[in-house]
Write a protein that holds these residues in place. Sequence first.
Motif, short mmCIF file in Angstrom:
data_model
loop_
_atom_site.label_atom_id
_atom_site.label_comp_id
_atom_site.label_asym_id
_atom_site.label_seq_id
_atom_site.Cartn_x
_atom_site.Cartn_y
_atom_site.Cartn_z
N GLU A 224 0.99 -1.45 -0.23
CA GLU A 224 -0.07 -0.19 0.28
C GLU A 224 1.15 1.13 0.09
OE1 GLU A 224 -2.99 -0.32 -0.88
OE2 GLU A 224 -4.14 -1.84 -0.27
N ARG A 225 1.64 1.29 -0.90
CA ARG A 225 2.43 2.37 -0.93
C ARG A 225 3.60 3.27 -0.23
NH1 ARG A 225 -0.47 4.48 -6.37
NH2 ARG A 225 -2.06 2.78 -6.22
N GLY A 226 4.04 1.89 0.42
CA GLY A 226 4.63 1.57 1.69
C GLY A 226 3.67 1.82 3.69
N LEU A 227 2.52 1.88 3.31
CA LEU A 227 2.23 2.08 4.47
C LEU A 227 2.36 0.67 5.44
CD1 LEU A 227 -0.31 3.96 5.64
CD2 LEU A 227 -2.17 2.64 5.04
N LEU A 228 2.22 -0.22 4.82
CA LEU A 228 2.35 -1.30 5.24
C LEU A 228 3.80 -2.20 6.40
CD1 LEU A 228 -0.13 -4.03 4.15
CD2 LEU A 228 -0.26 -3.28 5.63
N THR A 229 5.05 -0.59 5.69
CA THR A 229 6.08 -0.85 6.18
C THR A 229 5.81 -0.46 7.97
OG1 THR A 229 6.51 1.32 5.33
CG2 THR A 229 7.51 -0.42 3.87
N GLY A 230 5.33 0.24 8.15
CA GLY A 230 5.46 1.10 9.51
C GLY A 230 5.66 2.07 9.51
N LYS A 231 6.68 2.63 8.95
CA LYS A 231 8.00 3.49 8.68
C LYS A 231 6.66 4.94 8.90
CE LYS A 231 8.88 4.31 3.63
NZ LYS A 231 9.97 4.38 3.09
N TYR A 232 5.25 4.99 8.31
CA TYR A 232 4.96 6.37 8.42
C TYR A 232 4.22 6.69 10.01
CZ TYR A 232 5.99 6.41 3.76
OH TYR A 232 7.06 6.57 2.62
N PHE A 233 4.00 5.28 10.49
CA PHE A 233 3.63 5.49 11.89
C PHE A 233 4.94 6.03 13.46
CE2 PHE A 233 0.17 2.75 10.01
CZ PHE A 233 -0.27 3.26 9.95
N ASN A 234 5.86 5.62 12.79
CA ASN A 234 7.16 6.10 13.35
C ASN A 234 7.87 7.93 12.80
OD1 ASN A 234 7.12 3.96 15.17
ND2 ASN A 234 7.50 2.64 12.94
N GLY A 235 7.07 8.70 12.51
CA GLY A 235 8.59 10.28 11.55
C GLY A 235 8.47 9.82 10.45
N ALA A 236 8.76 8.89 9.30
CA ALA A 236 9.27 9.66 8.13
C ALA A 236 7.97 10.17 7.92
CB ALA A 236 8.65 8.24 7.40
N THR A 237 8.00 11.02 6.48
CA THR A 237 7.18 12.18 6.10
C THR A 237 7.35 12.08 4.86
OG1 THR A 237 9.19 13.93 5.95
CG2 THR A 237 7.59 13.70 8.00
N LEU A 238 6.44 13.21 3.61
CA LEU A 238 6.27 12.93 2.41
C LEU A 238 6.00 14.41 2.28
CD1 LEU A 238 3.15 10.77 2.36
CD2 LEU A 238 5.30 9.52 2.15
N ALA A 239 7.23 13.82 0.92
CA ALA A 239 6.74 15.29 0.42
C ALA A 239 5.56 16.14 0.03
CB ALA A 239 7.74 15.71 -1.23
N ASN A 240 5.17 17.74 -0.32
CA ASN A 240 4.08 18.06 -0.08
C ASN A 240 3.29 17.64 -1.81
OD1 ASN A 240 3.98 19.23 1.60
ND2 ASN A 240 5.02 21.37 0.84
N ASN A 241 4.20 17.59 -2.71
CA ASN A 241 3.21 16.92 -3.73
C ASN A 241 3.04 15.46 -4.04
OD1 ASN A 241 6.60 16.56 -3.72
ND2 ASN A 241 6.74 17.23 -5.82
#
Length: 327
Positions: A224-241
């Motif tokens: 799911e485009r990185g969601l299931l890595t878990g890193k976006y629940f641990n501070g990883a961020t995305l570019a605005n675009n």
Amino acid sequence: MEYRQLGNTGLALSTITYGAFAIGGNMWGGNEQNDSINAIHASIEQGVTTIDTAPFYGFGLSEELVGKALVGKDRSKVQILTKFGLVWDGSNAGKGTYFFDAEENGKAIPVYKYTSKANIIKEVEESLTRLRTDYIDLLQVHWPDESTPIDETMEAMASLIAQGKIRAAGVCNYDLQQLQTAEKTIALASNQVPYSMLNRGIEQAIVPYAQQHNMGIIAYSPLERGLLTGKYFNGATLANNDHRNGYFGQFDAEKVKALIATLQPIAANKQVSVSQLVLRWTTLQPGITIVLAGARNAQQAVENAGAMNVTITNEEMQIIAQALRAF
């Protein structure tokens, strides 16, 4: 690495396939081209012989990078999967069925679905040039186009097979009725569809149809485009675009966190990452032929390929199945 035959073809594809959407940059917050080429090289070194790309990815850039990365490689040992049918500029701009507005350098670019015979022939020639090759292993309709009869599209692909421009014909995102209509004209090699722990809708009709008709299933967005890595629940961020700022919103964050909490001890016990566990689980599901995994650098590419070394016990599969009942 494990290799699996794709549907009714003679193509043996790597079960983990390199997904080249993100290296195109657009919708993903940009890219580093040298990192992307290194990721492809690292994938091949790890036994990943199959690369899935498309003209739309980076408005041609993804295909160009794939072509550049394969210079000097034995073409017969690499399978190139690409697509056609999304148009945004040139003589076909505005033709077909409006799809959505893409973004490049802050500018909205209308994208249309257009799968006419003339457009297929045009796009294939452009893809061959960008990919620096004289044939495509698997050509796929990127999205169904309501403005073009399906039989016209399939007849064009059959003609390209006869000419030796492509080795096999597939589709992406086709529903059951569209598959049945297409197969009145041509025996499809595959259907590329979204499939993940969070999105298992194809299990109801698409997978059974594929199994009954010797058709491959190519699973995209297994993480799911990185969601299931878990890193976006641990501070990883995305570019605005980055399109994932909106994409992730379709999921219940708390349920996803709970799933990852179930997966983490299983992965830790095996000394692998959660993403490797998720990829391997996906490859083991009935009817799934190959699984696409993107990588922006060599480290990610090596990790993705390593998923095939993960063993999941029956007991662990049951634990995961129990956790997935929440979705």
